[in-house]
Design a protein around this motif. Structure first.
Motif, PDB file in Angstrom:
ATOM      1  N   GLY A 439     -18.491  -1.471   8.792  1.00  0.00           N
ATOM      2  CA  GLY A 439     -17.963  -0.458  10.101  1.00  0.00           C
ATOM      3  C   GLY A 439     -16.352  -1.010  10.842  1.00  0.00           C
ATOM      4  N   SER A 440     -16.097  -1.134  11.683  1.00  0.00           N
ATOM      5  CA  SER A 440     -14.831  -1.403  12.530  1.00  0.00           C
ATOM      6  C   SER A 440     -14.502  -1.835  13.723  1.00  0.00           C
ATOM      7  CB  SER A 440     -14.015   0.031  12.184  1.00  0.00           C
ATOM      8  OG  SER A 440     -14.567   0.801  13.291  1.00  0.00           O
ATOM      9  N   LEU A 492      -0.738 -15.358   6.268  1.00  0.00           N
ATOM     10  CA  LEU A 492      -1.595 -16.144   6.746  1.00  0.00           C
ATOM     11  C   LEU A 492      -2.031 -14.819   8.499  1.00  0.00           C
ATOM     12  CD1 LEU A 492       0.175 -19.363   7.574  1.00  0.00           C
ATOM     13  CD2 LEU A 492      -1.759 -18.926   6.165  1.00  0.00           C
ATOM     14  N   LEU A 493      -0.830 -13.976   8.532  1.00  0.00           N
ATOM     15  CA  LEU A 493      -1.460 -13.043   9.523  1.00  0.00           C
ATOM     16  C   LEU A 493      -2.627 -12.073   8.642  1.00  0.00           C
ATOM     17  CD1 LEU A 493      -0.710 -12.364  12.281  1.00  0.00           C
ATOM     18  CD2 LEU A 493       1.178 -10.958  11.299  1.00  0.00           C
ATOM     19  N   PHE A 494      -1.854 -11.718   7.419  1.00  0.00           N
ATOM     20  CA  PHE A 494      -3.146 -10.625   6.566  1.00  0.00           C
ATOM     21  C   PHE A 494      -4.201 -10.785   6.344  1.00  0.00           C
ATOM     22  CE2 PHE A 494       0.741  -7.747   6.455  1.00  0.00           C
ATOM     23  CZ  PHE A 494      -0.245  -6.461   6.179  1.00  0.00           C
ATOM     24  N   LYS A 516     -12.042 -10.347   8.132  1.00  0.00           N
ATOM     25  CA  LYS A 516     -10.647  -9.662   7.372  1.00  0.00           C
ATOM     26  C   LYS A 516     -10.144  -8.062   7.163  1.00  0.00           C
ATOM     27  CE  LYS A 516     -10.113 -13.582   4.809  1.00  0.00           C
ATOM     28  NZ  LYS A 516     -10.419 -14.168   3.450  1.00  0.00           N
ATOM     29  N   GLN A 517     -10.988  -7.151   6.883  1.00  0.00           N
ATOM     30  CA  GLN A 517     -11.092  -5.837   6.975  1.00  0.00           C
ATOM     31  C   GLN A 517     -10.642  -5.351   8.396  1.00  0.00           C
ATOM     32  OE1 GLN A 517     -13.477  -7.337   5.307  1.00  0.00           O
ATOM     33  NE2 GLN A 517     -13.046  -7.689   3.165  1.00  0.00           N
ATOM     34  N   VAL A 704       4.734 -11.715   0.000  1.00  0.00           N
ATOM     35  CA  VAL A 704       3.441 -10.756  -0.328  1.00  0.00           C
ATOM     36  C   VAL A 704       2.958  -9.748  -0.895  1.00  0.00           C
ATOM     37  CG1 VAL A 704       2.842  -9.036   2.092  1.00  0.00           C
ATOM     38  CG2 VAL A 704       4.335 -11.142   2.422  1.00  0.00           C
ATOM     39  N   PRO A 705       1.848  -9.677  -1.074  1.00  0.00           N
ATOM     40  CA  PRO A 705       1.345  -8.841  -2.235  1.00  0.00           C
ATOM     41  C   PRO A 705       1.392  -7.479  -1.972  1.00  0.00           C
ATOM     42  CG  PRO A 705      -0.263 -10.386  -1.824  1.00  0.00           C
ATOM     43  CD  PRO A 705       0.626 -10.038  -0.734  1.00  0.00           C
ATOM     44  N   ALA A 706       1.138  -6.828  -2.107  1.00  0.00           N
ATOM     45  CA  ALA A 706       2.145  -5.055  -2.832  1.00  0.00           C
ATOM     46  C   ALA A 706       0.828  -4.398  -2.034  1.00  0.00           C
ATOM     47  CB  ALA A 706       2.568  -4.183  -3.431  1.00  0.00           C
ATOM     48  N   GLY A 707       0.754  -4.654   0.012  1.00  0.00           N
ATOM     49  CA  GLY A 707      -0.498  -4.580   0.612  1.00  0.00           C
ATOM     50  C   GLY A 707      -0.306  -3.422   1.010  1.00  0.00           C
ATOM     51  N   LEU A 708      -1.197  -2.189   1.500  1.00  0.00           N
ATOM     52  CA  LEU A 708      -0.948  -1.143   1.564  1.00  0.00           C
ATOM     53  C   LEU A 708      -1.858  -0.786   3.371  1.00  0.00           C
ATOM     54  CD1 LEU A 708      -2.430   0.344  -1.662  1.00  0.00           C
ATOM     55  CD2 LEU A 708      -0.122   1.079  -0.465  1.00  0.00           C
ATOM     56  N   VAL A 709      -0.904   0.045   4.011  1.00  0.00           N
ATOM     57  CA  VAL A 709      -1.446  -0.403   4.983  1.00  0.00           C
ATOM     58  C   VAL A 709      -2.562   0.992   5.032  1.00  0.00           C
ATOM     59  CG1 VAL A 709      -0.962   1.381   7.766  1.00  0.00           C
ATOM     60  CG2 VAL A 709       1.164   0.240   6.099  1.00  0.00           C
ATOM     61  N   GLY A 710      -3.612   0.343   6.427  1.00  0.00           N
ATOM     62  CA  GLY A 710      -4.934   0.624   5.934  1.00  0.00           C
ATOM     63  C   GLY A 710      -6.173   0.257   4.910  1.00  0.00           C
TER      64      GLY A 710
END
Length: 713
Positions: A439-440, A492-494, A516-517, A704-710
């Motif tokens: 879900g979201s 922490l924010l992520f 988290k997702q 910060v790891p190479a996170g991806l938007v979305g």
């Protein structure tokens, strides 16, 4: 020289019983095809073992059957043999209740056959012929003498002729079983290997999916090469377990069971003689695995370390060459490779000293026992001996017993290696992952508050009592020397990590209470060194998200000025992108990451030194795009270049994990503090160094790891 094994990662070691149980659970996912393969296997074993019984029937009931009594008959049919104008029919070919004539016998002495008319007391014993007399001597020394006539080849064939139709039928039956055996062997191999492929496919999917759920701290201590080794090399070794090992052991077990049934059917005594092979084989498997497991664990560990150093060397090849570290890197690789070779040779010696040698010894020992005990008795004519047909069938069946045994013993090395690899795979899958919530949530405003937040990666806190608030649409800049805690706030924010003390809220709701997702769904990040995937420019903007239309991603690229910078590319927005976008310039990669953030429309945007690698001309081009990108969003900027954050609504100055100053650019410049000194240093207005600005080891933090938007993890 033997070296001590290195621990890759503190994981719970699984015993063989647990590993076997979990492999069995995976095998159940393809149980239908496994059952079909097993049925094919049983049918094939039965068809193959029918051969010795057919041969025994031909030998005992037809080829040597002429030594049974013959009786004269007046009828001339296909079952009667013609001799001297008379017809004789063998005892086993008479119909029940039929009237039999004069008894006669056909006996062999040496290479010749003789016809004896009349009843005989015995036909077993040593036979000699001289002067028309056939003498039969028993083991007890008794002799019997009979009148005998030598048979010519044609006369002898007339006695064998009635046996030919039955022999032809048996030979035809043998070929039918042979065809069945060929068909079932193909079916067994195909279904067994297709089942194994399905199992390994599912295992890889589950393992890769679990890796996606592992928390970020797990990867801080485990190199990427070692993770890759478990997904590729270890799962491939598990595949060998199902394809080669399981095929040999399952077919071997069924085959040996069938052979023992056949041995007991042939002669109960023969089956008992061969039973000693079973405990010997079981004992050998246990001893072998105890020794081999120790070596194989080190072999798989070394292979993971080799993959890790290769992966690291390829990624850092430019640095290795610039600083001329080729020799050192080569030496490290050779040391690991030599250690790997050392234990591989140990396994080779173990296999060379055993495996095939063991089977040969057991085979020769068993044959010697049987031939000594039964063969001499049969050739000597003792009543307690087995027939030659049974002896032939037994030797044939016994030879077939050692074929699967050889296959099983030779697969012990692969079995142990596969079990070790399976253990490594399951250990990784047992690592606690982050819960995945379907879900979201609706797009939140982006009001962020840190309240009394204290956080440590290990023991020493890297953030201490952090308090600040960021409202929707505001831009908050984080500045400070390396190790001051800027990236830790973003982590922490992520929710890559959670604080040990205090709480973080988004729109007044504690982030610990949200999946988290869901939180990350409305967050975006632009890194100093953006990560691009293999594909095209367009696919790297949308990340194949169906909700982002082609028009939307093209508009995002135009809004950040990418249409101007990427205009020279032959295929425009559909230009291919190789791994990490290495064929694109730093500015082009950064523009693509800006467009990605804009296309996903996050509520919270993080810019981690987003313009640090961009030249002045490109930076000027995207500054206006940044204003568009930040509009209506809560934006956090991690910056070393203070000139890029002058318009920030709030600037937080961090030092050793604490916020020592806060305010706008103008407010901080009025204070003769750390920010003002850093700004003067960068702009050249002053030369005073930042007090205590030297990086300390304890101030270092995980980036910060190479996170991806979305993207959700």
């Amino acid at each position: 020289m033997e070296t001590q094994d290195l621990n890759e990662q503190p994981m719970t070691r699984l015993d063989n019983k647990t590993i076997t149980k979990r492999l069995y659970q995976y095998a159940l996912r393809a149980k239908k095809t496994f059952i079909v393969a097993l049925i094919m296997l049983v049918i094939g074993v039965g068809a193959e073992l029918a051969g010795p019984f057919i041969a025994k029937n031909i030998i005992d009931n037809h080829m040597f059957a002429i030594e049974q009594p013959f009786y004269e008959t007046t009828a001339s049919d296909t079952n009667a043999a013609a001799y001297n104008g008379k017809f004789y029919k063998r005892e086993g070919l008479w119909a029940e209740g039929a009237t039999k004539g004069t008894e006669a016998h056909v006996l062999q002495s040496g290479a010749s056959f003789y016809f004896v008319e009349g009843p005989m007391q015995t036909t077993t014993g040593e036979k000699t012929y001289a002067n028309g007399k056939l003498t039969i001597s028993s083991p007890q020394g008794e002799q019997a003498v009979y009148n005998a006539v030598p048979l010519s080849a044609g006369e002898l064939f007339s006695f064998y002729k009635p046996e030919l139709p039955s022999i032809y039928k048996l030979i035809g039956l043998y070929f039918i079983f042979l065809i069945i055996s060929i068909i079932t062997e193909f079916g067994k191999t195909y279904w067994l290997q297709s089942s194994a492929n399905k199992v390994i496919q599912q295992l890889r999917i589950d393992l890769y999916a679990h890796i996606q759920r592992l928390p970020v701290p797990f990867f801080d201590n485990l190199p990427a090469g070692k993770v890759v080794s478990r997904v590729t090399n270890d799962t491939e070794a598990v595949k060998d377990l199902f394809v080669a090992v399981l095929a040999n052991f399952s077919s071997g077990t069924v085959y040996m069971l069938g052979v023992y049934v056949a041995l007991f059917i042939l002669d109960f005594r023969l089956g008992l003689v061969c039973l000693f092979l079973v405990p010997v084989l079981i004992a050998w498997v246990m001893i072998y695995r105890k020794i081999a497991t120790k070596y194989n664990k080190i072999i798989r560990s070394r292979l993971s370390e080799i993959n890790a150093i290769i992966n690291e060397s390829i990624q850092g090849m430019s640095i290795i060459r610039i600083f001329r570290k080729q020799k050192q890197t080569q030496d490290e690789f050779e040391q690991l490779n030599n250690d790997y070779l050392f234990y591989q040779n140990k396994m080779l010696r173990l296999n060379a000293l055993t495996s095939h040698n063991l089977v040969n010894v057991l085979r020769n020992l068993t044959l010697a026992m049987v031939l000594w005990y039964f063969g001499s008795a049969a050739l000597g004519g003792f009543d307690s001996a087995i027939s030659l047909g049974v002896l032939y069938a037994f030797v044939d069946v016994l030879g077939r017993l050692f074929q699967p045994m050889t296959g099983m013993v030779n697969q012990l090395a692969a079995l142990d290696l596969s079990m070790v690899s399976a253990g490594r795979v399951f250990e990784l899958m047992d690592e606690e992952g982050e819960a995945v919530t379907d879900g979201s949530m609706p797009r939140y405003k982006g009001d962020v508050q840190f309240k009394d937040v204290t956080f440590a990666y290990k023991k020493d806190p890297v953030l201490k009592n952090i308090n600040f608030e960021a409202r929707q649409g505001q831009t908050v800049a984080l500045v400070g020397h390396t190790g001051s805690g800027k990236s830790s706030i973003i982590n922490l924010l992520f929710r890559f990590y959670d604080p040990q003390q205090g709480k973080i809220t988004i729109d007044g709701q504690n982030v610990r209470d949200l999946p988290k997702q869901w939180i990350r769904q409305h967050m975006g990040i632009v890194l100093q060194d953006p990560y691009l995937f293999t594909g095209t420019i367009a696919s790297n903007v949308s990340l194949d998200n169906e909700k982002i239309s082609r028009e939307r991603l093209e508009q995002a690229l135009r809004d950040v000025g990418a249409d101007t910078i990427l205009a020279d590319l032959p295929k425009g927005f559909d230009e291919p992108v190789v791994e990490k976008g290495s064929t694109l310039s730093a500015g082009q990669r950064q523009l693509i990451s800006f467009a990605r953030a804009l296309a996903y429309d996050p509520a919270i945007l993080i810019l981690d030194e987003a313009t640090a690698n961009i030249d002045t001309e490109t930076e000027a081009l995207i500054q206006s795009a940044l204003e568009v990108l930040k509009r209506g969003r809560t934006t956090f900027i991690v910056a070393h270049r203070l000139s890029t954050i002058r318009s920030a609504d709030q600037i937080l100055v961090l030092h050793r994990g604490e916020i020592v100053e806060r305010g706008t650019h103008d407010e901080l410049m009025e204070i003769d503090g750390r920010y003002r000194q850093m700004y003067r240093m960068q702009t050249g207005i002053g030369s005073n160094a930042v007090p205590d600005g030297t990086e300390r080891p304890e101030d270092r933090e995980v980036p910060v790891p190479a996170g991806l938007v979305g993207r959700t993890t």
